[in-house]
Motif scaffolding. Structure first.
Motif, PDB file in Angstrom:
ATOM      1  N   GLN A   1      -5.464  82.538 158.611  1.00 57.82           N
ATOM      2  CA  GLN A   1      -6.568  83.428 158.284  1.00 57.82           C
ATOM      3  C   GLN A   1      -6.848  84.327 159.472  1.00 57.82           C
ATOM      4  N   PHE A   2      -6.919  85.624 159.204  1.00 57.83           N
ATOM      5  CA  PHE A   2      -7.233  86.608 160.238  1.00 57.83           C
ATOM      6  C   PHE A   2      -8.653  87.116 160.034  1.00 57.83           C
ATOM      7  N   GLY A   3      -9.387  87.228 161.136  1.00 58.61           N
ATOM      8  CA  GLY A   3     -10.766  87.703 161.076  1.00 58.61           C
ATOM      9  C   GLY A   3     -10.892  89.202 161.185  1.00 58.61           C
ATOM     10  N   GLU A   4      -9.774  89.883 161.441  1.00 59.20           N
ATOM     11  CA  GLU A   4      -9.768  91.347 161.514  1.00 59.20           C
ATOM     12  C   GLU A   4      -8.531  91.871 160.796  1.00 59.20           C
ATOM     13  N   ASP A   5      -8.674  93.015 160.166  1.00 52.90           N
ATOM     14  CA  ASP A   5      -7.566  93.629 159.431  1.00 52.90           C
ATOM     15  C   ASP A   5      -6.776  94.517 160.387  1.00 52.90           C
ATOM     16  N   ASP A   6      -6.046  93.845 161.268  1.00 55.73           N
ATOM     17  CA  ASP A   6      -5.226  94.536 162.265  1.00 55.73           C
ATOM     18  C   ASP A   6      -3.771  94.248 161.924  1.00 55.73           C
ATOM     19  N   GLN A   7      -3.120  95.164 161.246  1.00 57.19           N
ATOM     20  CA  GLN A   7      -1.785  94.926 160.716  1.00 57.19           C
ATOM     21  C   GLN A   7      -0.753  94.693 161.810  1.00 57.19           C
ATOM     22  N   ALA A   8      -0.936  95.317 162.966  1.00 51.26           N
ATOM     23  CA  ALA A   8       0.019  95.119 164.058  1.00 51.26           C
ATOM     24  C   ALA A   8      -0.032  93.673 164.548  1.00 51.26           C
ATOM     25  N   VAL A   9      -1.236  93.127 164.712  1.00 52.01           N
ATOM     26  CA  VAL A   9      -1.386  91.738 165.154  1.00 52.01           C
ATOM     27  C   VAL A   9      -0.911  90.780 164.069  1.00 52.01           C
ATOM     28  N   ILE A  10      -1.244  91.072 162.828  1.00 48.89           N
ATOM     29  CA  ILE A  10      -0.804  90.214 161.720  1.00 48.89           C
ATOM     30  C   ILE A  10       0.718  90.127 161.691  1.00 48.89           C
ATOM     31  N   GLU A  11       1.379  91.258 161.805  1.00 51.58           N
ATOM     32  CA  GLU A  11       2.846  91.271 161.802  1.00 51.58           C
ATOM     33  C   GLU A  11       3.393  90.508 163.010  1.00 51.58           C
ATOM     34  N   GLN A  12       2.776  90.671 164.148  1.00 53.04           N
ATOM     35  CA  GLN A  12       3.223  89.988 165.368  1.00 53.04           C
ATOM     36  C   GLN A  12       3.139  88.468 165.197  1.00 53.04           C
ATOM     37  N   VAL A  13       2.028  87.985 164.681  1.00 52.68           N
ATOM     38  CA  VAL A  13       1.821  86.544 164.516  1.00 52.68           C
ATOM     39  C   VAL A  13       2.732  85.971 163.441  1.00 52.68           C
ATOM     40  N   MET A  14       2.785  86.629 162.310  1.00 52.57           N
ATOM     41  CA  MET A  14       3.555  86.089 161.185  1.00 52.57           C
ATOM     42  C   MET A  14       5.057  86.125 161.470  1.00 52.57           C
ATOM     43  N   ASN A  15       5.510  87.152 162.146  1.00 53.14           N
ATOM     44  CA  ASN A  15       6.929  87.220 162.496  1.00 53.14           C
ATOM     45  C   ASN A  15       7.292  86.125 163.498  1.00 53.14           C
ATOM     46  N   PHE A  16       6.370  85.850 164.423  1.00 52.14           N
ATOM     47  CA  PHE A  16       6.597  84.751 165.375  1.00 52.14           C
ATOM     48  C   PHE A  16       6.789  83.438 164.628  1.00 52.14           C
ATOM     49  N   LEU A  17       5.890  83.122 163.685  1.00 52.10           N
ATOM     50  CA  LEU A  17       5.980  81.865 162.949  1.00 52.10           C
ATOM     51  C   LEU A  17       7.253  81.805 162.113  1.00 52.10           C
ATOM     52  N   LYS A  18       7.589  82.908 161.486  1.00 51.50           N
ATOM     53  CA  LYS A  18       8.800  82.945 160.660  1.00 51.50           C
ATOM     54  C   LYS A  18      10.051  82.698 161.497  1.00 51.50           C
ATOM     55  N   THR A  19      10.099  83.301 162.673  1.00 53.00           N
ATOM     56  CA  THR A  19      11.280  83.181 163.540  1.00 53.00           C
ATOM     57  C   THR A  19      11.335  81.818 164.220  1.00 53.00           C
TER      58      THR A  19
ATOM     59  N   TYR B   1       4.012  86.097 153.085  1.00 50.38           N
ATOM     60  CA  TYR B   1       4.793  86.812 154.099  1.00 50.38           C
ATOM     61  C   TYR B   1       6.261  86.426 154.026  1.00 50.38           C
ATOM     62  N   ALA B   2       6.547  85.152 153.793  1.00 47.22           N
ATOM     63  CA  ALA B   2       7.933  84.687 153.708  1.00 47.22           C
ATOM     64  C   ALA B   2       7.972  83.426 152.857  1.00 47.22           C
ATOM     65  N   GLY B   3       9.093  83.235 152.173  1.00 48.62           N
ATOM     66  CA  GLY B   3       9.259  82.048 151.350  1.00 48.62           C
ATOM     67  C   GLY B   3       8.542  82.166 150.016  1.00 48.62           C
ATOM     68  N   LEU B   4       8.197  81.038 149.435  1.00 49.01           N
ATOM     69  CA  LEU B   4       7.534  80.978 148.136  1.00 49.01           C
ATOM     70  C   LEU B   4       6.010  80.922 148.300  1.00 49.01           C
ATOM     71  N   PRO B   5       5.259  81.295 147.263  1.00 51.95           N
ATOM     72  CA  PRO B   5       3.793  81.220 147.349  1.00 51.95           C
ATOM     73  C   PRO B   5       3.247  79.828 147.071  1.00 51.95           C
ATOM     74  N   TYR B   6       4.109  78.841 147.033  1.00 56.18           N
ATOM     75  CA  TYR B   6       3.693  77.463 146.761  1.00 56.18           C
ATOM     76  C   TYR B   6       4.700  76.495 147.361  1.00 56.18           C
ATOM     77  N   ILE B   7       4.284  75.226 147.448  1.00 53.12           N
ATOM     78  CA  ILE B   7       5.204  74.137 147.770  1.00 53.12           C
ATOM     79  C   ILE B   7       5.176  73.171 146.598  1.00 53.12           C
ATOM     80  N   THR B   8       6.134  72.269 146.537  1.00 51.07           N
ATOM     81  CA  THR B   8       6.247  71.388 145.384  1.00 51.07           C
ATOM     82  C   THR B   8       6.245  69.929 145.827  1.00 51.07           C
ATOM     83  N   GLU B   9       5.321  69.165 145.259  1.00 45.01           N
ATOM     84  CA  GLU B   9       5.270  67.729 145.466  1.00 45.01           C
ATOM     85  C   GLU B   9       5.908  67.044 144.267  1.00 45.01           C
ATOM     86  N   VAL B  10       6.508  65.884 144.489  1.00 43.36           N
ATOM     87  CA  VAL B  10       7.168  65.144 143.418  1.00 43.36           C
ATOM     88  C   VAL B  10       6.565  63.745 143.352  1.00 43.36           C
ATOM     89  N   MET B  11       6.250  63.324 142.135  1.00 43.99           N
ATOM     90  CA  MET B  11       5.700  61.995 141.925  1.00 43.99           C
ATOM     91  C   MET B  11       6.282  61.427 140.637  1.00 43.99           C
TER      92      MET B  11
END
Length: 469
Positions: A230-248, A276-286
């Motif tokens: 969750q980002f508290g400011e709509d700063d697209q440059a920072v959002i891209e910087q953070v999300m790309n770091f996590l993805k990489t 940002y990357a991958g699927l919009p959900y994860i899957t649990e199995v029971m």
């Protein structure tokens, strides 16, 4: 001594006698019950009075004179500060016995209902790393312990961790959390360090400014991981910087999401979640069933124990394949879909529309055809008109929130006269209150406590009610 003069009085050599409600312990002084935290039965302590009423005292420990033989050594460096695992100092076998007694006490003292022999609590095989979801908060105002303050050293002001109990504005920085396994600790610590190294601002919980606001990590038993920032400011440059770091940095993240939250609280059910990357959900199995877990979905946070809990509920229901089942407070339809193969039809009702959408998807992906799901306030949905347009239930499964069931819902249950009610509860106190209201019509036939949250005082409980003749 007058009550208003007892505050700050020191009581010496107080024997801690037993566990009380909400994880506190109690002793006795001058005819009054004394409630204290951070103790175990058998401890002898000196305490300072914080509050005094006519029949009880609330106090805090200022000195341990001797320790209980039943104490365990806490394994977490943050124990006693973050407040997340309040019973680490109590042996797990004793934790289970205290929870068992908590159920018995609530049902007998609050419910005042006739009880059968209560089955031994089902303990958790994992007492560490058992959670599949954790929420961490960013803050530019880190909580410092007295030891840190007294050291005179300079400490980093930013933190990523948990709220201090009863303080919305103070966050303890977490180095290692024993609640969630997988890559959780690495993700949290790496993101914190990356933000510090790159001058990305941590959220100010009072001024409500700053880039990084909240981090949610969800995992599954199939080794999938969802990370939500969750980002508290709509700063697209920072959002891209953070999300790309996590993805990489963490290619094992299967669902990488973010939210721009400019509100005054961290809830995001009404906000857009960006994939940002991958699927919009994860899957649990029971038990061969797949359950999609989205960013807004509810799923039991101890998945292995959730399986044990659902098996108990299904066993209590005693389905033969011919029954109509009402699943009240169905959430994302986990229990409804879990029992559907053994029922004629399952009808689930839930307040949250997004959860009902998930429930329908979970039926669809598992090719389950005999479920119906409806969204709406339970006390308004479960009415005469609803009953008239649906088959009457042979079994009712109800799993309400901690507050229990609304009295209107209880009155409708009485009106429905279903032969069985399976009551799943995360709060035995409100469950006991509801059982008392049903007591003229239903008998308690079986009781099964289930420990979903080791190292805490919380306990789940399943009760089978049968219609009195």
């Amino acid at each position: 001594m007058a009550r208003n003069k007892m505050k700050n009085q020191v009581i010496e050599d107080l024997l801690v006698e037993r566990i009380a409600s909400e994880g506190k312990c109690l002793g006795h002084y001058d005819g009054k019950v004394v409630f204290i935290e951070k103790t175990a039965p058998g401890d002898v302590v000196d305490v300072r009075v914080r509050k005094s009423k006519s029949s009880f005292i609330e106090a805090e420990v200022i000195n341990y004179k001797s320790y209980s033989k039943d104490r365990s050594e806490p394994f977490c460096e943050h124990f006693g500060v973050c407040g997340g695992c309040k019973w680490q100092h109590i042996d797990y076998a004793l934790q289970k016995s205290y929870k068992q007694q908590q159920v018995i006490d609530n049902l007998s003292r609050i419910g005042k209902v006739a009880l059968p022999e209560i089955s031994p609590i089902l303990g958790s095989a994992e007492t560490r790393y058992y959670r599949n979801k954790l929420d961490f908060t960013f803050s530019n105002n880190r909580w410092l312990t007295w030891e840190e303050i007294d050291s005179g050293r300079e400490f980093e002001k930013n933190a990523l961790g948990f709220h201090i109990p009863k303080r919305f504005d103070k966050i303890i920085d977490i180095e290692h959390c024993y609640l969630q396994g997988g890559i959780s600790n690495d993700v949290r610590n790496s993101l914190r360090d990356f933000a510090l190294q790159n001058g990305i601002t941590f959220y100010d919980l009072i001024a409500q400014t700053g880039h990084l606001r909240n981090l949610i990590i969800r995992t599954t038993s199939t080794d999938e991981t969802m990370v939500i920032v969750q980002f508290g400011e709509d700063d697209q440059a920072v959002i891209e910087q953070v999300m790309n770091f996590l993805k990489t940095k963490f290619p094992k993240i299967t669902s990488l999401l973010y939210i721009i939250n400019l509100k005054k609280n961290e809830t995001f059910h009404d906000l857009e979640v960006v994939t940002y990357a991958g699927l919009p959900y994860i899957t649990e199995v029971m038990e061969g069933l797949q359950f999609r877990v989205g960013p807004k979905s509810f799923y039991q946070t101890n998945p292995n124990q959730a399986y044990e809990l659902y098996k108990v509920a299904r066993d209590f229901a005693g389905l033969s394949g011919n029954e109509v089942v009402y699943d009240l407070y169905t959430g994302t339809g986990t229990i409804a879909n879990f029992v559907a193969s053994q029922a004629k039809q399952v009808i689930g009702i839930e307040y949250v529309e997004a959860a009902i959408a998930d429930a329908k998807i979970n039926s669809e992906i598992n090719n389950i055809k005999n479920t119906l799901f409806y969204a709406g306030d339970m006390k308004d949905m479960l009415n005469d008109e609803f009953i008239a347009s649906h088959a009457r239930p042979d079994v009712i499964i109800t799993d309400p929130p901690r507050a229990g069931m609304h009295e209107d819902v209880i009155n409708m249950l009485i009106k429905l006269v279903a032969p069985k009610i399976v009551y799943v509860s995360c709060n035995p106190a409100t469950q006991a209150r509801d059982l008392a209201l049903l007591d003229s019509y239903y008998a308690v036939e079986k009781v099964q406590p289930v420990d979903m949250f080791p190292q805490t005082y919380h306990v789940e409980n399943v009760v089978l009610l049968t219609l009195k003749k």
